[in-house]
Design an enzyme around this catalytic site. Structure first.
Site, mmCIF file in Angstrom:
data_model
loop_
_atom_site.group_PDB
_atom_site.id
_atom_site.type_symbol
_atom_site.label_atom_id
_atom_site.label_comp_id
_atom_site.label_asym_id
_atom_site.label_seq_id
_atom_site.Cartn_x
_atom_site.Cartn_y
_atom_site.Cartn_z
ATOM 1 N N SER A 681 -9.042 -31.045 -9.974
ATOM 2 C CA SER A 681 -8.298 -31.932 -10.677
ATOM 3 C C SER A 681 -9.165 -33.024 -11.463
ATOM 4 C CB SER A 681 -7.354 -32.868 -9.843
ATOM 5 O OG SER A 681 -8.149 -33.695 -9.082
ATOM 6 N N LYS A 724 -3.608 -41.910 -6.488
ATOM 7 C CA LYS A 724 -4.567 -41.989 -7.605
ATOM 8 C C LYS A 724 -4.208 -43.397 -8.502
ATOM 9 C CE LYS A 724 -6.231 -37.306 -7.610
ATOM 10 N NZ LYS A 724 -5.783 -35.829 -8.183
#
Ligand SMILES: Nc1ncnc2c1ncn2[C@@H]1O[C@H](COP(=O)(O)OP(=O)(O)O)[C@@H](O)[C@H]1O
Ligand SMILES: [Mg+2]
Length: 777
Positions: A681, A724
């Site tokens: 990611s 996140k």
């Protein structure tokens, strides 16, 4: 001269042999030892004549052992014939003599070398024969009684006695077998007729019987006292039984155990085992080591809650209220928990899956599990598996080991006193692996509904049904849970809290808890929102609220102390909490926000919450090598390769000088040691840093980004979106670039969470670069 005397009256003057410890009766044969010369002379003289001597007993006072004089001799003795003499080597002689008749000493003639006595017949009166017969019968009766006790007379004695006819011979025979003192014997010898003698014998024998009776009585008394102590023992035993009936604590533990074996609803197997162990226990010494081991085991076996089940609360409304009142937010988790409970309420015996609450620390996993137990009205027990490497912790040690213990689950059952408690398997992801067997496999057995109805614990030694137990696991990191174990569980993901949620939790729960812990119920300090905010942003950087709770507790403690010490009530404000807690723990890392060449802000998911991950790329002279540092995982290294390939392929688009790729080395570094750096990611973050370094265009420092990159330049979706976003918020970044495909995840995230954050959805890497790459300076 003496010789003459002897010759003159041979019958009436005889040499004397004094006897020291024996009185000789007529017909009695005695061996005598003679050492005195005068006496030996007398014996020798007698041997030459008619072999007659006078045996005279010496009267000894009891403890006298000195020389015996003539004056000490009794006046009545027995004339005896010498049967034989034998010279002894040291000058003495041994004489064997037999008594003949009694004689009275008129005078003792103690000459130069002879000791003689002048004797006459003893006076005897006639005796009554009839009486003697009667006396003898009495004596014989006594003898019978005495020999029945096995003393004094041998069994043959009576047989021989019955053969003898004449009364005086009978008397002699009896006399020779009596154990008489010299005094007693002399007294008998001096009796003047048979009737008196028989009376004397009767007296001696009845004394013997009497003394025997006394002895017997004494012996009986001691036996009585022994019997008495036995009696007391029985009485005491009875007393115990009575005490037990009355419900007072009985002393005998074994009885207690035996009673339990009888009354508890044990399984057939457990009953057999318990009975077997009880029998062993009874055979071992109660204070021995072994007895302790057996007793411990039995106490566990019989201490388990066999057949004890709590009744579940099946009111879903109550369950909901309990969950709501203990936990703020967590709506999705609560929802799923209520679904799960509903299924159980409808069908108690159905095999519902095991719940696993997963998420960062301090988000309420453990306490949520506890609330579920409360909602169900079940007993609750927490097993922490952090650092369990040994299979025996789960399956139990064999009892042969010193210090053996049952496994955690059997212990949990025992402590929760119910066969259907709710057991929280805390931190199941921390379960270790080692050479001591495979704890995960053992755990699988515990959790598997197909197997756990007959779980075998090595220590317990019998099977126990765990199928009615409800298990809830918690974990930070699902990826470290072995696959088969994870498959058994229904995962409920909890994520970190946003700033606003933390404020709410603090206000609704944490402050009250801290006050209660410090005993400040009535004198509560005020914590306004500014104070709480400062605690959240400047003192803690965590996904959950554990640290926050701890700081609140600290402030309460300071407040309590001031109150006690100086009756002062501290008013906390955002400006003075530093005074109580020390300087802020979290520095505001301004470097994150500045625009720089070759530095991009990435976002990472970790089991402990989201993290900010800066990626640095630097060009230096070289020959086109790629240097990756910061302990990157393989997947991340590969995405770095892919990013470089993409940059090379699109060099024209970004007007990159192609020779940069050959004459320069590229160094990519990812600092922050604590964060695990793997996964795809970071693709767009890597590419941004690389392109920035190659083009010399700075990156906008107010952006954070996450997204996987493929070689075509598409931005692919990522996981852990919520964590996140929270991390970006915590670090004060206002723009977050995320893959467009993740937009659907937003529906599961409350709007509050991303309030004040500008979410930028991208499909293509060009969009990313348009946002973050600043124009050439
Ligand atoms: N949503 C919440 N509402 C109320 N209290 C919470 C919430 N989340 C966490 N807490 C509190 O935070 C503390 C830590 O929670 P805990 O259950 O130990 O977290 P975890 O097991 O996930 O690490 C507990 O005191 C708990 O009550
Ligand atoms: Mg916990």
């Amino acid at each position: 001269m003496t010789h003459n005397q002897t010759e003159e009256t041979p019958a009436s003057i005889l040499p004397i042999i004094p006897t020291i410890d024996v009185v000789v009766f007529p017909h009695m044969v005695v061996p005598l030892l003679v050492l005195d010369e005068k006496i030996i002379k007398g014996v020798e003289q007698a041997m030459q004549g008619d072999k007659k001597v006078l045996l005279l007993a010496a009267q000894q006072s009891e403890n006298y052992h000195g020389p015996i004089g003539v004056q000490d001799l009794f006046k009545i003795g027995t004339v005896s014939t010498i049967m034989r003499i034998m010279n002894l080597p040291d000058g003495g002689i041994k004489v064997l003599a037999q008594g003949v008749e009694k004689a009275l000493v008129e005078e003792v003639i103690s000459g130069q070398d002879l000791l003689q006595a002048k004797i006459t017949e003893t006076s005897t009166t006639t005796y009554d024969e009839k009486k003697a017969e009667y006396q003898l019968r009495n004596i014989q009766a006594l003898i019978e009684r005495i020999s029945a006790t096995g003393r004094l007379f041998s069994p043959d004695f009576q047989a021989i006695l019955s053969q003898i006819q004449e009364p005086d011979r009978i008397t002699d025979f009896i006399l020779s077998h009596l154990d008489l003192s010299v005094q007693q014997a002399q007294a008998l010898l001096e009796k003047d007729n048979l009737n008196n003698l028989l009376d004397g014998i009767y007296d001696v024998l009845s004394q013997e019987v009497e003394s025997y009776n006394v002895q017997e009585r004494i012996r009986n008394n001691t036996r009585d006292s022994i019997n008495k102590s036995q009696r007391e023992y029985y009485l005491r035993e009875q007393m115990k039984a009575i005490q037990k009936e009355l419900g007072e604590e009985g002393e005998n533990e074994n009885d207690d155990l035996r009673e339990k074996v009888k009354t508890l609803p044990l399984t057939e197997e457990a009953k057999l085992e318990a009975t077997r162990q009880l029998r062993r226990l009874e055979k071992t010494a109660p204070d021995s080591m072994e007895a302790t081991v057996i007793r411990n085991h039995l106490e566990l076996l019989l201490g388990l809650p066999w057949g004890v089940f709590t009744k579940d609360n099946t009111d879903i409304k109550t369950a909901k209220t309990i969950l709501e009142s203990n936990h703020f937010g967590l709506d999705e988790a609560k929802d799923r928990i209520l679904d799960f409970l509903s299924i159980r309420f409808l069908n108690e015996s159905s095999h519902t899956p095991i719940l696993c609450l997963a998420g960062p620390p301090g988000v309420g996993k453990t306490s949520l599990g506890e609330s579920i137990a409360k909602a169900l009205g079940r007993k609750y027990f927490r097993i922490s598996l952090g650092g369990v490497y040994d299979e025996c912790e789960i399956r139990g040690h064999r009892r042969t080991y010193v210090g053996a213990l049952p496994g955690r689950f059997i212990q949990a059952i025992k402590k929760s006193e119910s066969s259907n408690p709710l057991i929280i398997i805390d931190e199941i992801d921390k379960l270790g692996m080692s050479n001591r067997g495979d704890p995960a496999a053992a755990l699988l057995e515990v959790l598997d509904p197909e197997q756990n109805h007959s779980f075998y614990d090595n220590y317990l030694g019998v099977h126990f049904d765990l199928s009615k137990v409800m298990f809830i696991a918690t974990a930070n990191d699902l990826s470290t849970i072995p696959g088969p174990l994870r498959d058994r569980m229904e995962i409920i993901q909890l994520s970190g809290y946003a700033h606003e949620e933390k404020l709410e939790i603090a206000e609704r729960h944490l402050i009250q808890r801290a006050l209660k812990n410090c005993g400040l119920n009535n004198n509560a300090p005020e914590f306004n929102r500014n104070v709480l905010s400062k605690l959240i942003t400047s003192y803690t950087r965590e996904a959950g609220v554990r640290e926050l709770g701890r700081y609140l507790q600290k402030l309460c403690a300071k407040y309590a102390r001031a109150l006690v010490e100086s009756n002062e009530k501290i008013a906390f404000s955002e400006n003075n909490i530093e005074h109580y807690l020390g300087p802020c723990k979290i520095s505001q890392e301004t470097f994150i926000h500045s625009n720089k060449i070759g530095v991009s802000n990435g976002l990472a998911w970790t089991p402990y919450g989201g993290e900010l991950l800066q990626i640095e790329a630097v060009l230096m002279r070289g020959n086109g090598r790629l240097l990756l540092t910061g302990q990157l995982g393989d997947v991340m290294k590969e995405s770095a390769q892919a990013a470089i390939t993409y940059a090379k392929a699109h060099a024209d688009l970004f007007t990159i000088d192609a020779k940069l790729f050959n004459e320069y080395d590229l160094h990519i570094h990812v600092p922050a040691g604590a964060v695990p750096k793997d996964g795809p990611s970071a693709g767009i973050t890597l590419l941004s840093a690389i392109l920035s370094a190659l083009t010399g265009r700075a990156i906008n420092g107010s952006y954070a980004m996450t997204g996987e990159l493929n070689l075509q330049g598409n931005v692919l979706p990522i996981g852990g979106l919520k964590e996140k976003i929270l991390a970006a918020k915590q670090f004060g970044l206002h723009h977050v670039i995320i893959p467009k495909q993740n937009a659907r995840d937003l529906s599961t995230i409350s709007q509050k969470l991303y309030e004040g954050i500008n979410l930028v959805f991208v499909d293509n890497v060009e969009e990313v670069l348009n946002h973050v790459l600043m124009p050439q300076a």
